[in-house]
Design a protein around this motif. Structure first.
Motif, PDB file in Angstrom:
ATOM      1  N   LEU A  25      48.956  46.963  42.606  1.00 25.08           N
ATOM      2  CA  LEU A  25      48.292  46.243  43.694  1.00 25.08           C
ATOM      3  C   LEU A  25      47.559  44.996  43.219  1.00 25.08           C
ATOM      4  O   LEU A  25      47.232  44.128  44.015  1.00 25.08           O
ATOM      5  CB  LEU A  25      47.293  47.173  44.399  1.00 25.08           C
ATOM      6  CG  LEU A  25      47.892  48.387  45.099  1.00 25.08           C
ATOM      7  CD1 LEU A  25      46.803  49.183  45.786  1.00 25.08           C
ATOM      8  CD2 LEU A  25      48.953  47.971  46.116  1.00 25.08           C
ATOM      9  N   ARG A  26      47.297  44.912  41.925  1.00 21.68           N
ATOM     10  CA  ARG A  26      46.536  43.761  41.411  1.00 21.68           C
ATOM     11  C   ARG A  26      47.394  42.492  41.462  1.00 21.68           C
ATOM     12  O   ARG A  26      48.492  42.451  40.912  1.00 21.68           O
ATOM     13  CB  ARG A  26      46.100  44.053  39.973  1.00 21.68           C
ATOM     14  CG  ARG A  26      45.501  42.863  39.285  1.00 21.68           C
ATOM     15  CD  ARG A  26      44.708  43.275  38.069  1.00 21.68           C
ATOM     16  NE  ARG A  26      43.411  43.789  38.460  1.00 21.68           N
ATOM     17  CZ  ARG A  26      42.669  44.605  37.727  1.00 21.68           C
ATOM     18  NH1 ARG A  26      43.117  45.036  36.583  1.00 21.68           N
ATOM     19  NH2 ARG A  26      41.490  44.991  38.163  1.00 21.68           N
ATOM     20  N   TYR A  33      46.472  36.068  45.306  1.00 26.56           N
ATOM     21  CA  TYR A  33      45.022  36.263  45.246  1.00 26.56           C
ATOM     22  C   TYR A  33      44.409  35.642  46.495  1.00 26.56           C
ATOM     23  O   TYR A  33      44.273  34.434  46.617  1.00 26.56           O
ATOM     24  CB  TYR A  33      44.469  35.625  43.972  1.00 26.56           C
ATOM     25  CG  TYR A  33      43.024  35.998  43.663  1.00 26.56           C
ATOM     26  CD1 TYR A  33      42.721  37.083  42.843  1.00 26.56           C
ATOM     27  CD2 TYR A  33      41.966  35.261  44.183  1.00 26.56           C
ATOM     28  CE1 TYR A  33      41.402  37.430  42.556  1.00 26.56           C
ATOM     29  CE2 TYR A  33      40.646  35.601  43.902  1.00 26.56           C
ATOM     30  CZ  TYR A  33      40.380  36.680  43.086  1.00 26.56           C
ATOM     31  OH  TYR A  33      39.072  37.014  42.797  1.00 26.56           O
ATOM     32  N   VAL A  34      44.041  36.487  47.432  1.00 25.00           N
ATOM     33  CA  VAL A  34      43.576  36.039  48.743  1.00 25.00           C
ATOM     34  C   VAL A  34      42.124  35.549  48.649  1.00 25.00           C
ATOM     35  O   VAL A  34      41.327  36.111  47.898  1.00 25.00           O
ATOM     36  CB  VAL A  34      43.661  37.229  49.735  1.00 25.00           C
ATOM     37  CG1 VAL A  34      43.092  36.866  51.094  1.00 25.00           C
ATOM     38  CG2 VAL A  34      45.095  37.721  49.849  1.00 25.00           C
ATOM     39  N   PRO A  65      29.420  41.476  43.261  1.00 23.96           N
ATOM     40  CA  PRO A  65      29.493  42.938  43.394  1.00 23.96           C
ATOM     41  C   PRO A  65      30.839  43.515  42.935  1.00 23.96           C
ATOM     42  O   PRO A  65      31.833  42.789  42.866  1.00 23.96           O
ATOM     43  CB  PRO A  65      29.320  43.153  44.907  1.00 23.96           C
ATOM     44  CG  PRO A  65      28.618  41.944  45.387  1.00 23.96           C
ATOM     45  CD  PRO A  65      29.073  40.822  44.527  1.00 23.96           C
ATOM     46  N   PRO A  66      30.872  44.809  42.619  1.00 28.79           N
ATOM     47  CA  PRO A  66      32.088  45.443  42.135  1.00 28.79           C
ATOM     48  C   PRO A  66      33.249  45.327  43.121  1.00 28.79           C
ATOM     49  O   PRO A  66      33.030  45.365  44.336  1.00 28.79           O
ATOM     50  CB  PRO A  66      31.695  46.920  41.983  1.00 28.79           C
ATOM     51  CG  PRO A  66      30.228  46.992  42.085  1.00 28.79           C
ATOM     52  CD  PRO A  66      29.743  45.746  42.733  1.00 28.79           C
ATOM     53  N   LEU A  68      35.346  42.894  43.829  1.00 28.65           N
ATOM     54  CA  LEU A  68      35.661  41.649  44.545  1.00 28.65           C
ATOM     55  C   LEU A  68      36.740  40.815  43.842  1.00 28.65           C
ATOM     56  O   LEU A  68      37.154  39.791  44.383  1.00 28.65           O
ATOM     57  CB  LEU A  68      34.403  40.779  44.727  1.00 28.65           C
ATOM     58  CG  LEU A  68      33.312  41.281  45.668  1.00 28.65           C
ATOM     59  CD1 LEU A  68      32.343  40.177  45.998  1.00 28.65           C
ATOM     60  CD2 LEU A  68      33.891  41.855  46.956  1.00 28.65           C
ATOM     61  N   GLY A  69      37.146  41.219  42.645  1.00 29.69           N
ATOM     62  CA  GLY A  69      38.274  40.502  42.028  1.00 29.69           C
ATOM     63  C   GLY A  69      37.963  39.728  40.766  1.00 29.69           C
ATOM     64  O   GLY A  69      38.679  38.783  40.436  1.00 29.69           O
ATOM     65  N   LYS A  70      36.934  40.118  40.006  1.00 29.99           N
ATOM     66  CA  LYS A  70      36.592  39.407  38.769  1.00 29.99           C
ATOM     67  C   LYS A  70      37.634  39.655  37.669  1.00 29.99           C
ATOM     68  O   LYS A  70      38.131  38.714  37.064  1.00 29.99           O
ATOM     69  CB  LYS A  70      35.198  39.846  38.276  1.00 29.99           C
ATOM     70  CG  LYS A  70      34.091  39.528  39.278  1.00 29.99           C
ATOM     71  CD  LYS A  70      32.735  39.969  38.788  1.00 29.99           C
ATOM     72  CE  LYS A  70      32.560  41.471  38.726  1.00 29.99           C
ATOM     73  NZ  LYS A  70      32.633  42.139  40.050  1.00 29.99           N
ATOM     74  N   THR A  72      40.626  40.661  38.033  1.00 31.32           N
ATOM     75  CA  THR A  72      41.902  40.076  38.467  1.00 31.32           C
ATOM     76  C   THR A  72      41.935  38.583  38.140  1.00 31.32           C
ATOM     77  O   THR A  72      42.948  38.065  37.662  1.00 31.32           O
ATOM     78  CB  THR A  72      42.085  40.304  39.985  1.00 31.32           C
ATOM     79  OG1 THR A  72      41.865  41.679  40.259  1.00 31.32           O
ATOM     80  CG2 THR A  72      43.458  39.902  40.454  1.00 31.32           C
ATOM     81  N   THR A 164      28.191  42.224  37.180  1.00 26.57           N
ATOM     82  CA  THR A 164      27.715  42.499  38.532  1.00 26.57           C
ATOM     83  C   THR A 164      26.222  42.173  38.608  1.00 26.57           C
ATOM     84  O   THR A 164      25.630  42.235  39.668  1.00 26.57           O
ATOM     85  CB  THR A 164      27.913  43.994  38.876  1.00 26.57           C
ATOM     86  OG1 THR A 164      27.430  44.757  37.769  1.00 26.57           O
ATOM     87  CG2 THR A 164      29.363  44.324  39.119  1.00 26.57           C
ATOM     88  N   TYR A 187      34.635  39.088  51.282  1.00 22.62           N
ATOM     89  CA  TYR A 187      35.818  38.578  51.987  1.00 22.62           C
ATOM     90  C   TYR A 187      35.641  38.686  53.501  1.00 22.62           C
ATOM     91  O   TYR A 187      34.910  39.542  53.985  1.00 22.62           O
ATOM     92  CB  TYR A 187      37.061  39.368  51.551  1.00 22.62           C
ATOM     93  CG  TYR A 187      37.446  39.123  50.097  1.00 22.62           C
ATOM     94  CD1 TYR A 187      38.561  38.386  49.757  1.00 22.62           C
ATOM     95  CD2 TYR A 187      36.670  39.627  49.059  1.00 22.62           C
ATOM     96  CE1 TYR A 187      38.908  38.146  48.429  1.00 22.62           C
ATOM     97  CE2 TYR A 187      37.002  39.393  47.724  1.00 22.62           C
ATOM     98  CZ  TYR A 187      38.121  38.645  47.424  1.00 22.62           C
ATOM     99  OH  TYR A 187      38.449  38.412  46.118  1.00 22.62           O
ATOM    100  N   ARG A 224      38.850  46.179  46.701  1.00 23.93           N
ATOM    101  CA  ARG A 224      39.077  47.505  46.103  1.00 23.93           C
ATOM    102  C   ARG A 224      38.869  48.598  47.145  1.00 23.93           C
ATOM    103  O   ARG A 224      39.660  49.545  47.224  1.00 23.93           O
ATOM    104  CB  ARG A 224      38.163  47.740  44.899  1.00 23.93           C
ATOM    105  CG  ARG A 224      38.418  49.119  44.278  1.00 23.93           C
ATOM    106  CD  ARG A 224      37.522  49.445  43.112  1.00 23.93           C
ATOM    107  NE  ARG A 224      37.809  48.632  41.962  1.00 23.93           N
ATOM    108  CZ  ARG A 224      36.877  48.027  41.233  1.00 23.93           C
ATOM    109  NH1 ARG A 224      35.605  48.140  41.554  1.00 23.93           N
ATOM    110  NH2 ARG A 224      37.223  47.308  40.191  1.00 23.93           N
TER     111      ARG A 224
END
Ligand code: ATP
Ligand code: MG
Length: 343
Positions: A25-26, A33-34, A65-66, A68-70, A72, A164, A187, A224
């Motif tokens: 899914l990554r 990457y939206v 925050p956890p 959110l795509g860091k 990635t 974070t 998002y 996530r």
């Protein structure tokens, strides 16, 4: 031996499967990457300019925050410049020697990803400064009067660090991310819906628009969580022998105790504790965490940011305060209205 003996248990197999599901899914490409438009644009410029000059891109710090795509983004950065991504984390680097070995084993051009960078200790940070600034590693050989410092030249590398908890980073460390410091944003519902649509396709899950939007609204604006809820809702549908329609999604989310606004039980307990025990606040983080039997860090990094994003909670210099909207969310009357009702 123990690890070998247990390596083929069903549980580990399923953990392996869920890890590979997460891998699947990554997003592996920028187009997948939206959202996070400004960060993507800044990184595109940074990386394209560096490539054009045949320079190593400068160091980048990602925070937020956890989920959110860091991580990635770190993968995408490495991919963009055609570099290897070497991954480690603050708590994994216990001694100066650990960092020295990681740095000296880098190949020219590598991207070094340091997750949870706020957990690096001070001595290690100090070794990192010259490495980030001048590509030099200062190591002390020997002890006492005979100790001497040896300087090693390191291969060119880009440090991508993630945290974070930006407030826990020392100012000297923060200032050395010369490529930029980027805060990931929550998002929008439409962005989350797009992420769920893509994940559903990859996982071969059939889900109608209404159900998909319902999951999106309740995903705490976090990719996530969106992927997690999609998978749990699919499980619920499979086990109940139904399709993934709106009724099933609502039932699955109710069972997970996730409400209309995406709050989980801990989020609601947090609001309730402040309202019932402390009259709505202000009250300190430690007191709240103790009342909830949760870690301070979890409350501060996971629960509070989302409650603040929704305008249900505020952080003030005197402590946390539940807003009028926060009172209403848990079905309580805000203090001013309570007073006027009494009159
Ligand atoms: N912008 C995005 N578009 C699509 N999917 C995303 C995006 N960001 C994150 N994801 C999905 O969410 C998952 C979690 O993202 P990631 O691991 O990068 O978060 P993180 O910020 O590193 O979290 P943590 O702080 O917990 O390490 C990813 O595996 C990916 O599937
Ligand atoms: Mg991560």
């Amino acid at each position: 031996m123990k690890s070998q003996a247990s390596s083929s248990t069903e549980l580990e197999k399923s953990e392996g499967n869920s890890r590979s599901l997460d891998q699947a899914l990554r997003p592996a490409q920028w187009e997948q990457y939206v959202g996070q438009g400004p960060i993507k644009e800044n990184l595109r410029i940074l990386l394209t300019a560096a490539k054009g000059r045949k320079h190593q891109p400068e160091h980048v710090l990602l925070y937020g925050p956890p989920g959110l795509g860091k991580t990635t983004l770190a993968h995408l950065i490495a991919r963009e410049i055609g570099a290897n991504l070497r991954t480690t984390s603050g708590p994994a680097i216990e001694r100066v020697g650990d960092l020295a070995s990681i740095l000296t084993n880098l190949s020219p051009g590598d991207v070094l990803f340091v997750d949870e960078v706020h957990r690096l200790n001070k001595t290690i940070e100090e070794v990192l400064y010259p490495a980030m600034e001048a590509g030099m590693l200062d190591i002390v050989i020997g002890k006492g009067p005979s100790a001497r410092t040896v300087q090693l030249e390191l291969p060119a590398f880009t440090l991508v660090a993630a945290t974070t908890r930006i407030s826990m980073l020392s100012a000297p460390l923060r200032s050395r991310f010369s490529g930029g410091t980027f805060r990931l944003q929550y998002y929008t519902v439409d962005e989350i819906a797009e992420i769920i649509r893509r994940s559903a396709k990859i996982l071969d899950i059939e889900v109608d628009t209404e159900s998909l939007m319902e999951i999106a609204r309740r995903s705490r604006a976090t990719p996530r969580t969106a992927n997690y809820l999609l998978k749990r809702a699919r499980d619920f549908a499979d086990v109940s022998g139904t399709s993934l329609d709106i009724k099933t999604v609502k039932k699955a989310l109710a069972l997970l105790e996730i409400d209309e606004a995406g709050l989980n039980q801990t989020d609601r307990d947090l609001l309730t504790v402040i309202v019932e025990k402390f009259g709505g606040g202000p009250v300190g983080l430690k007191t709240i965490a103790a009342s909830l039997s949760e870690e301070d860090a979890t409350v501060e990094e996971v629960n509070e940011p989302y409650l603040m994003q929704l305008g249900l909670l505020e952080r003030t210099p005197r402590g946390r305060v539940v807003t009028k909207k926060g009172f209403e969310h848990i079905g309580e009357l805000p203090p001013t209205e309570k007073q006027s009702k009494l009159l």
